[in-house]
Scaffold this active site. Structure first.
Site, PDB file in Angstrom:
ATOM      1  CG  MET A  30      -1.999  -1.218   1.218  1.00 38.38           C
ATOM      2  SD  MET A  30      -3.472  -1.103   2.105  1.00 38.38           S
ATOM      3  CE  MET A  30      -2.746  -0.617   3.724  1.00 38.38           C
ATOM      4  N   GLY A  31       2.095   1.113  -0.373  1.00 43.72           N
ATOM      5  CA  GLY A  31       3.181   2.180  -0.587  1.00 43.72           C
ATOM      6  C   GLY A  31       3.669   2.650   0.777  1.00 43.72           C
ATOM      7  CG  HIS A  34       8.880   0.327   5.646  1.00 41.96           C
ATOM      8  ND1 HIS A  34       9.094  -0.937   5.803  1.00 41.96           N
ATOM      9  CD2 HIS A  34       7.555   0.221   6.043  1.00 41.96           C
ATOM     10  CE1 HIS A  34       8.050  -1.979   6.106  1.00 41.96           C
ATOM     11  NE2 HIS A  34       6.903  -0.859   6.061  1.00 41.96           N
ATOM     12  CG  HIS A  37       7.198  -2.095   1.971  1.00 40.59           C
ATOM     13  ND1 HIS A  37       6.853  -1.020   2.633  1.00 40.59           N
ATOM     14  CD2 HIS A  37       5.816  -2.681   2.006  1.00 40.59           C
ATOM     15  CE1 HIS A  37       5.991  -0.844   3.204  1.00 40.59           C
ATOM     16  NE2 HIS A  37       5.113  -1.909   2.721  1.00 40.59           N
ATOM     17  CE  LYS A 149       4.649  -4.049  10.155  1.00 43.41           C
ATOM     18  NZ  LYS A 149       3.023  -4.153  10.719  1.00 43.41           N
ATOM     19  CG  ASP A 150       0.791  -7.099   7.909  1.00 46.34           C
ATOM     20  OD1 ASP A 150      -0.235  -6.638   8.873  1.00 46.34           O
ATOM     21  OD2 ASP A 150       1.722  -6.333   7.233  1.00 46.34           O
ATOM     22  CB  SER A 185       5.015  -0.393  10.676  1.00 42.12           C
ATOM     23  OG  SER A 185       3.665  -0.002  10.430  1.00 42.12           O
ATOM     24  CB  SER A 186       3.216   2.334   6.000  1.00 45.79           C
ATOM     25  OG  SER A 186       4.051   1.368   5.412  1.00 45.79           O
ATOM     26  NE  ARG A 187      -1.453   0.369  10.080  1.00 49.80           N
ATOM     27  CZ  ARG A 187      -2.649   0.912   9.902  1.00 49.80           C
ATOM     28  NH1 ARG A 187      -3.374   1.983  10.361  1.00 49.80           N
ATOM     29  NH2 ARG A 187      -3.420   0.190   8.651  1.00 49.80           N
TER      30      ARG A 187
HETATM   31  O1  PAF Z   1      -0.102  -5.808   3.591  1.00 49.07           O
HETATM   32  C1  PAF Z   1      -0.479  -4.597   2.870  1.00 49.07           C
HETATM   33  O2  PAF Z   1       0.313  -3.717   2.708  1.00 49.07           O
HETATM   34  C2  PAF Z   1      -1.728  -4.945   2.074  1.00 49.07           C
HETATM   35  O3  PAF Z   1      -2.703  -5.686   3.163  1.00 49.07           O
HETATM   36  C3  PAF Z   1      -2.111  -5.772   0.843  1.00 49.07           C
HETATM   37  C4  PAF Z   1      -1.304  -7.044   0.927  1.00 49.07           C
HETATM   38  C5  PAF Z   1      -1.089  -4.926  -0.371  1.00 49.07           C
HETATM   39  C6  PAF Z   1      -3.359  -5.750   0.264  1.00 49.07           C
HETATM   40  O4  PAF Z   1      -3.864  -4.291   0.162  1.00 49.07           O
END
Ligand code: PAF
Length: 278
Positions: A30-31, A34, A37, A149-150, A185-187
């Site tokens: 989702m952009g 970091h 990714h 992480k997820d 994390s992006s957050r």
């Molecule tokens: O992990 C993420 O960034 C999102 O949940 C994903 C897998 C890109 C789906 O929108």
């Protein structure tokens, strides 16, 4: 790096490469990219011929409109990072390209959807399966890379791939951490300097849980100890700390072949998750 915003263009381009025998590695994001990714892209580069990244802030996986609105979208900086990382293709569609309107279809992934994150973010994994399924059908990857992480998200995607018999291999890549242990994390961008210090309690509690497990403490004791440590941290609201079966994410039992400790908490105004495999 080639940049596409439509399904047709990216699909046609990748089909041609695959017809010439190239394998496609896919990193959906989702952009707000970091190092976490970028480590997925590095893995993809090692294992496949062509690396595709998608950047799409998927509205259907946000159950809080404010969270969706404030999700960071630094597209120019992201493009630069992808180019430096050697990404071959970026797919960056607008919402209208991915959704014609409200979509009600639902994939029954069973209990997995309602546990842990599912309890606190109802509908979240339906949004994730919706968009990842669409992205897979557009990109048609041989291998797709997701971050540990997820952790629950990876289990959900594995289940979806199994249920729909999708021809893609899923690879889970290790969590990237800052030097002090904070999971990338992006957050994290939303954490103030003080929040940032408080946020360290999550990894501390996870490490302690792992050590206590090795020392022979019971799962209940470990969960209580870890929850108490987090509860004591100022400005930190624990949502869950659970030791679960590494496959089903149901509470751990003596039969569990692998275990994972998972935590979610709000630090200041920011919701963070983290986990360690025990
Ligand atoms: O992990 C993420 O960034 C999102 O949940 C994903 C897998 C890109 C789906 O929108």
């Amino acid at each position: 790096m080639k940049i596409f915003t439509t399904k047709k263009e990216v699909g046609d381009y990748l089909k041609q490469l695959q017809a010439n025998g190239k394998t496609v590695g896919f990193v959906p994001t989702m952009g707000a990219l970091h190092q976490g990714h970028l480590s997925l892209l590095a893995q993809a580069k090692k294992q496949t011929d062509v690396v595709v990244c998608s950047i799409f802030v998927n509205p259907t996986q946000f159950n809080d409109p404010e969270d969706l609105e404030k999700y960071p979208r630094p597209i120019e900086a992201d493009i630069l990072k992808l180019e430096q990382a050697g990404c071959d293709v970026l797919f960056n569609p607008p919402v209208s390209e991915m959704y014609n309107g409200p979509e009600e279809w639902h994939l029954d992934i069973g209990e997995l959807e309602h546990l842990l994150e599912g309890k606190f973010r109802p509908g979240h994994y339906q949004g994730v399966t919706q968009v990842v399924n669409k992205l897979f059908s557009i990109v048609n990857p041989d291998v797709a890379f997701f971050g540990q992480k997820d952790y629950q998200q990876v289990m959900v995607i594995n289940r979806m791939v199994e249920l729909l018999n999708l021809p893609v291999k899923i690879v889970m890549c290790a969590i990237e951490r800052e030097q002090d242990g904070l999971a990338m994390s992006s957050r994290n961008i939303h954490l103030s300097a003080t929040d940032r210090q408080h946020a360290l309690v999550l990894y501390r509690a996870l490490q302690q849980a792992k050590a206590n497990y090795v020392a022979g403490h019971s799962v209940e004791q470990i969960e209580q100890q870890a929850s108490a440590v987090i509860d004591e941290e100022p400005d930190t609201q624990l949502e869950y700390f659970e030791i679960a079966d590494g496959q089903t994410l149901q509470p751990a039992t003596a039969q569990s072949r692998s275990l994972v400790a998972l935590v979610a908490a709000r630090v200041g105004h920011t919701r963070l998750i983290d986990n360690v495999v025990i």
